[in-house]
Write an enzyme that holds these catalytic residues in place. Structure first.
Site, PDB file in Angstrom:
ATOM      1  N   ALA A  13       1.273  -9.221  -5.660  1.00 39.43           N
ATOM      2  CA  ALA A  13       2.615  -8.834  -5.243  1.00 39.43           C
ATOM      3  C   ALA A  13       3.239  -9.912  -4.368  1.00 39.43           C
ATOM      4  CB  ALA A  13       2.555  -7.513  -4.470  1.00 39.43           C
ATOM      5  N   TYR A  59      -8.392  -4.854 -11.464  1.00 41.34           N
ATOM      6  CA  TYR A  59      -8.662  -4.228 -10.162  1.00 41.34           C
ATOM      7  C   TYR A  59     -10.087  -3.696 -10.113  1.00 41.34           C
ATOM      8  CZ  TYR A  59      -3.513  -4.099 -10.134  1.00 41.34           C
ATOM      9  OH  TYR A  59      -2.186  -4.410 -10.218  1.00 41.34           O
ATOM     10  N   LEU A  75       0.069  -2.412  -4.070  1.00 42.49           N
ATOM     11  CA  LEU A  75       0.597  -1.931  -5.346  1.00 42.49           C
ATOM     12  C   LEU A  75       1.840  -1.053  -5.131  1.00 42.49           C
ATOM     13  CD1 LEU A  75      -2.828  -0.959  -6.969  1.00 42.49           C
ATOM     14  CD2 LEU A  75      -1.493  -3.051  -7.359  1.00 42.49           C
ATOM     15  N   HIS A  80      -0.780   4.048  -4.461  1.00 40.07           N
ATOM     16  CA  HIS A  80      -1.494   3.762  -3.215  1.00 40.07           C
ATOM     17  C   HIS A  80      -2.704   4.662  -2.995  1.00 40.07           C
ATOM     18  CE1 HIS A  80       2.113   1.543  -1.177  1.00 40.07           C
ATOM     19  NE2 HIS A  80       1.579   0.877  -2.188  1.00 40.07           N
ATOM     20  N   LYS A  98       2.239   0.647   3.199  1.00 39.93           N
ATOM     21  CA  LYS A  98       2.961   1.888   3.422  1.00 39.93           C
ATOM     22  C   LYS A  98       4.015   2.056   2.333  1.00 39.93           C
ATOM     23  CE  LYS A  98       6.328  -0.605   4.478  1.00 39.93           C
ATOM     24  NZ  LYS A  98       7.403  -0.663   3.463  1.00 39.93           N
ATOM     25  N   ARG A 166      11.431  -0.788  -5.463  1.00 44.51           N
ATOM     26  CA  ARG A 166      12.085   0.037  -4.446  1.00 44.51           C
ATOM     27  C   ARG A 166      13.235   0.851  -5.027  1.00 44.51           C
ATOM     28  NH1 ARG A 166      10.400  -4.640  -2.595  1.00 44.51           N
ATOM     29  NH2 ARG A 166       9.313  -4.790  -0.583  1.00 44.51           N
ATOM     30  N   ASP A 178      10.205   3.167   1.964  1.00 47.38           N
ATOM     31  CA  ASP A 178      10.083   1.733   2.223  1.00 47.38           C
ATOM     32  C   ASP A 178      10.317   1.391   3.685  1.00 47.38           C
ATOM     33  OD1 ASP A 178       9.646  -0.922   1.199  1.00 47.38           O
ATOM     34  OD2 ASP A 178      11.773  -1.286   1.505  1.00 47.38           O
TER      35      ASP A 178
END
Length: 323
Positions: A13, A59, A75, A80, A98, A166, A178
Site C-alpha cells: 500500500a 499474504y 489492507l 483488517h 485503523k 476511501r 478514515d
C-alpha cells in the site's frame, strides 16, 4: 544485544511504502524483513531503503514464514479484522491500520484471539505515541486549564478519486473510518472520558460512503463539537477549552507532514505558552512501543479496548444520523 523484532508487511500500500515501512526500518529494535506482494514493481520502492527485503508472493506465504515475528496490516478497511486474526493464528504479533473494525463488535474476536495467544494485537492509532498528545493529556487531566467546558475538532482533506478505497463502500471507505477515528479518539485519549450521548450527527454521503460528518456530543462535564470531511480543503486542529484556559494542538494528526507539531496553552493575563516537537516521527515511536510491549512486557499505550471505545462512539454517530 537483543535480537530485533522481524516485521513483515501485508501488501504494498502507498501508506506502507511512504510511512510505515520506512518507520519499521528506522525504529530501534525492529527490522523490516519481508513484504507480501505479487508485483515486483510495487516491491521495488521498498527495496530502495531495505535492500535485503524478502518478498513473498502471497499474504499466506508471509504468515507462514518462520523468520517473521510481527506483521503490519495496511489492507483496505474491510479486511483488517480477517487478517489480524490470521496473523495471530499464525503466531505473529500484529499491528493493523485503523480502523481495526467497521463496528465495535468486530473487535471482540480479535481481542479474544489476542488474549488466547498472548500475542500483541493493536490498532495503528499512532498519535497517542506522539509527545504532543501525551503532554496535552497531562495538562488537561492535571487541571492546567481548569474544568473542561468544550472540545472542538476539525480534520479535513480533499479526495474525490472514485477508485480510492476511501471512496468505495465495498472496501469499508468513508470519512468516519478514515479520519473520524482521530477526531473522536484524540478527545477520548486526552480527556480520559467517554461520551454520554451523541446529540446530533449530520452526515453527507456520496455513492454510499460518508464523506462529511458534523458531530455534537456530550461527555461528562463538557461538550464535543467536531467536523471531519474528505471533501474540504486540508485543515486540522483540536482545542480543549476550560474555565481557566485553552489548550490547542495546531497539527494534531499529521505531525511533520501537514505542519509542525505545536501545543499552545493560553491562560490568564494574556499568557501564551508554546511547545513544539520538530522532527519527531510518531510512526517510528509506534513501532518502538510495539517492541517494548513484545520484548519487555510493557503495557501497550493504545490497547484494543481503547480502540474499541472509539469505534463505539463512531457507531453512536451513525446511529444518531439515522435516528
Amino acid at each position: 544485544m537483543t535480537d530485533p523484532i522481524r516485521w513483515g508487511v501485508l501488501g504494498a500500500a502507498n501508506f506502507a511504502r511512504n510511512h510505515m515501512a520506512p518507520a519499521i526500518h528506522a525504529a530501534r529494535g525492529a527490522e523490516l524483513s519481508a513484504l507480501a506482494t505479487s508485483s515486483e514493481d510495487k516491491a521495488a520502492p521498498f527495496r530502495e531503503f531495505a535492500p535485503g527485503l524478502k518478498v513473498h508472493g502471497s499474504y499466506e506465504a508471509l504468515l507462514a514464514d518462520p523468520e517473521i515475528d510481527a506483521v503490519y496490516v495496511p489492507l483496505p478497511n474491510h479486511l483488517h479484522c480477517e487478517w489480524a486474526l490470521k496473523a495471530l493464528e499464525a503466531g505473529k504479533h500484529v499491528l493493523v491500520e485503523k480502523p481495526m473494525g467497521l463496528k465495535a463488535t468486530d473487535f471482540d474476536p480479535v481481542i479474544a484471539a489476542r488474549d488466547r495467544t498472548g500475542l500483541l494485537a493493536a490498532e495503528a492509532f499512532m498519535i497517542v505515541h506522539h509527545p504532543q498528545f501525551r503532554r496535552a493529556r497531562e495538562l488537561v487531566q492535571g487541571g492546567a486549564i481548569g474544568p473542561l467546558v468544550q472540545v472542538d475538532c476539525v480534520f479535513s482533506f480533499m479526495n474525490r478519486d472514485g477508485e480510492n478505497i476511501r471512496n468505495r463502500p465495498e472496501t469499508g471507505g468513508g470519512a468516519m473510518g478514515d479520519i473520524g477515528v482521530y477526531a473522536l479518539g484524540s478527545a477520548r485519549f486526552v480527556t480520559g472520558a467517554e461520551p454520554d450521548a451523541v446529540d446530533h450527527a449530520d452526515i453527507v454521503r456520496e455513492n454510499g460512503v460518508d464523506v462529511t460528518a458534523r458531530i455534537a456530543a456530550r461527555f461528562p462535564g463538557f461538550i464535543y463539537s467536531g467536523t471531519v470531511s474528505m471533501r474540504a480543503f486540508p485543515r486540522q486542529y483540536i482545542a480543549f477549552h476550560g474555565e481557566d484556559g485553552v489548550l490547542t494542538l495546531t497539527c494534531p494528526f499529521n505531525a511533520g507532514v501537514f505542519d509542525q507539531a505545536e501545543l499552545r496553552l493560553e491562560r490568564g493575563a494574556g499568557r501564551v505558552e508554546v511547545e513544539r516537537w520538530p522532527g519527531v516521527n510518531q510512526y517510528v515511536l509506534q513501532v518502538e512501543a510495539c517492541g517494548h510491549s513484545v520484548r519487555d512486557g510493557a503495557a501497550y499505550p493504545c490497547p484494543l479496548e481503547f480502540s474499541r471505545g472509539t469505534q463505539t462512539m463512531i457507531d453512536m454517530v451513525f446511529a444518531a444520523a439515522e435516528g
